[in-house]
Enzyme design. Structure first.
Site, PDB file in Angstrom:
ATOM      1  N   ILE A 156      17.897  12.502   7.684  1.00 15.74           N
ATOM      2  CA  ILE A 156      17.511  11.146   7.275  1.00 15.74           C
ATOM      3  C   ILE A 156      18.171  10.788   5.945  1.00 15.74           C
ATOM      4  O   ILE A 156      18.734   9.693   5.797  1.00 15.74           O
ATOM      5  CB  ILE A 156      15.969  11.000   7.228  1.00 15.74           C
ATOM      6  N   ALA A 235       9.193   9.346   3.367  1.00 13.11           N
ATOM      7  CA  ALA A 235       8.915  10.693   3.902  1.00 13.11           C
ATOM      8  C   ALA A 235       7.417  10.929   4.102  1.00 13.11           C
ATOM      9  O   ALA A 235       6.898  10.734   5.200  1.00 13.11           O
ATOM     10  CB  ALA A 235       9.538  11.731   2.981  1.00 13.11           C
ATOM     11  N   ARG A 236       6.727  11.336   3.052  1.00 15.15           N
ATOM     12  CA  ARG A 236       5.283  11.552   3.114  1.00 15.15           C
ATOM     13  C   ARG A 236       4.677  11.212   1.758  1.00 15.15           C
ATOM     14  O   ARG A 236       5.303  11.441   0.718  1.00 15.15           O
ATOM     15  CB  ARG A 236       4.954  13.022   3.424  1.00 15.15           C
ATOM     16  N   ASP A 260       6.715   3.438   2.504  1.00 13.99           N
ATOM     17  CA  ASP A 260       6.344   3.333   3.913  1.00 13.99           C
ATOM     18  C   ASP A 260       5.235   4.337   4.217  1.00 13.99           C
ATOM     19  O   ASP A 260       4.644   4.318   5.286  1.00 13.99           O
ATOM     20  CB  ASP A 260       7.565   3.616   4.810  1.00 13.99           C
ATOM     21  N   GLU A 265      -3.376   7.761   3.998  1.00 14.16           N
ATOM     22  CA  GLU A 265      -3.204   6.648   4.947  1.00 14.16           C
ATOM     23  C   GLU A 265      -4.384   6.625   5.930  1.00 14.16           C
ATOM     24  O   GLU A 265      -4.815   7.681   6.365  1.00 14.16           O
ATOM     25  CB  GLU A 265      -1.901   6.836   5.755  1.00 14.16           C
ATOM     26  N   HIS A 283       3.623   2.862   7.447  1.00 13.18           N
ATOM     27  CA  HIS A 283       4.240   4.003   8.136  1.00 13.18           C
ATOM     28  C   HIS A 283       4.991   3.560   9.405  1.00 13.18           C
ATOM     29  O   HIS A 283       4.646   3.955  10.523  1.00 13.18           O
ATOM     30  CB  HIS A 283       3.168   5.054   8.481  1.00 13.18           C
ATOM     31  N   GLY A 285       8.381   3.965   9.824  1.00 13.28           N
ATOM     32  CA  GLY A 285       9.705   4.600   9.877  1.00 13.28           C
ATOM     33  C   GLY A 285      10.321   4.675  11.265  1.00 13.28           C
ATOM     34  O   GLY A 285      11.462   4.277  11.475  1.00 13.28           O
ATOM     35  N   SER A 286       9.568   5.191  12.213  1.00 12.30           N
ATOM     36  CA  SER A 286      10.148   5.413  13.552  1.00 12.30           C
ATOM     37  C   SER A 286       9.722   4.346  14.552  1.00 12.30           C
ATOM     38  O   SER A 286       9.943   4.505  15.756  1.00 12.30           O
ATOM     39  CB  SER A 286       9.724   6.793  14.053  1.00 12.30           C
TER      40      SER A 286
HETATM   41  C1  GLV Z   1       7.067  10.214  11.002  1.00 10.66           C
HETATM   42  O1  GLV Z   1       6.611  10.030   9.936  1.00 10.66           O
HETATM   43  C2  GLV Z   1       7.509  11.477  11.494  1.00 10.66           C
HETATM   44  O2  GLV Z   1       7.392  12.492  10.792  1.00 10.66           O
HETATM   45  O3  GLV Z   1       7.990  11.513  12.629  1.00 10.66           O
END
Ligand code: GLV
Length: 317
Positions: A156, A235-236, A260, A265, A283, A285-286
């Protein structure tokens, strides 16, 4: 047929696939299972297709039935699972790398743009309908020519570097090890986070959540940044000490954040919401159909591969 507990609702085509390959126990109401409920539903199952919202800690793993041989996480991150505890019980843990790289890098760019160009304030002004164009209205920070620090230069991080380069940013990074020059593509490696942060006009956090990266952005390390830096995190949430970050935003040491992900959360540190420059997403991202389908398909394939061959390329423990 192997019996698999699927802890969260998946896109229809993926649930169909899971039901073809396994005796799948689906979650049609998309209920968030408590640890006790997850344990109860695991009885008689051979595997679990989990998601990042399932906290599968050491205690839960110790109580899992002996029949469970694999936990296939529907995510690239696996901080929600105690992988070492799983290894001790001979339970394979897998994740879904690669397939979400581009979608997540897009959100990383959105965070950088949103935080640098004051998108949140702009959107709020539009809603009020009383803004007036002027030469100094919502002046933000331009990406072109800015130095982007990338913390974690895995798949990423490298995808973010590529996109950010096309915006004219100069790329710097810190990673456990230096990348080969052909993969580095001109990005400058830093031996320490102090060195990386001190040149980061903008930071993009792309590293995994580990014991070493927990609260890596804290009162002391925030001091390393140039005054007026922007910090973004795709990321986290674990990587940021929120109290320290709020103080840095209040003192204007940090100009803006783009998040994000965040600790706890979906509940967010309330002070973040008072920051006009904060650009925060839930969140995402994906979150594209293409990527979520590919992730769920891979999580299913990981289980199938493991039961068919006893191996799986995406085992992480
Ligand atoms: C999303 O945050 C993932 O780790 O896939």
């Amino acid at each position: 047929m192997k019996k698999v507990l699927v802890t969260r609702k998946l896109l229809r085509s993926c649930e169909d696939k899971a039901s073809k390959l396994f005796d799948a126990n689906l979650n049609s109401n998309d209920e968030l299972y408590s640890q006790n409920k997850l344990l109860k539903l695991s009885e008689g199952c051979d595997g679990i297709l989990s998601s990042l919202t399932d906290k599968i800690d050491e205690e839960t793993i110790k109580k899992l039935p002996d029949t469970i041989k694999i936990i296939s996480n529907f995510a690239v991150g696996f901080g929600n699972i105690d992988v070492e505890a799983a290894r001790k019980r001979n339970i394979a843990v897998t994740n879904t790398p690669d397939v979400l790289t581009d979608a997540t890098a897009e959100i990383a760019m959105l965070l950088i743009l949103g935080a640098c160009r004051r998108a949140n304030e702009g959107i709020n002004w539009v809603k009020k309908e009383n803004w007036k164009w002027s030469s100094d209205f919502l002046i933000g920070k331009q990406l072109t020519g800015s130095r982007l620090g990338i913390l974690g230069m895995g798949r990423i991080g490298r995808a973010v570097a590529k996109l950010a380069k096309s915006f004219g940013m100069e790329i710097h990074y810190r990673n456990r090890s230096r990348l080969k020059p052909e993969i580095e593509e001109g990005a400058k490696f830093h031996e320490s986070i102090k060195s990386l942060f001190s040149v980061s006009d903008v930071l993009s956090i792309c590293c995994p959540a580990t014991k070493e990266t927990k609260d890596i952005i804290n009162k002391d390390t925030l001091e390393y940044f140039p005054t007026g830096a922007i910090i973004t995190n795709v990321a986290r949430g674990d990587m940021i000490d929120d109290e320290a970050m709020v103080q840095a935003l209040n003192s204007r040491k940090i100009y803006a954040i783009g998040l994000d992900v965040y600790k706890g959360e979906p509940r967010i540190h309330s002070e973040y919401l008072k920051q006009p420059t904060a650009f925060i997403l839930p969140h995402l991202g994906s979150a594209t159909k293409k990527t979520r389908t590919a992730m769920a398909d891979l999580a299913i394939d990981n289980i199938d591969e493991y039961f068919s061959t006893g191996k799986c390329k995406n085992i992480i423990n």
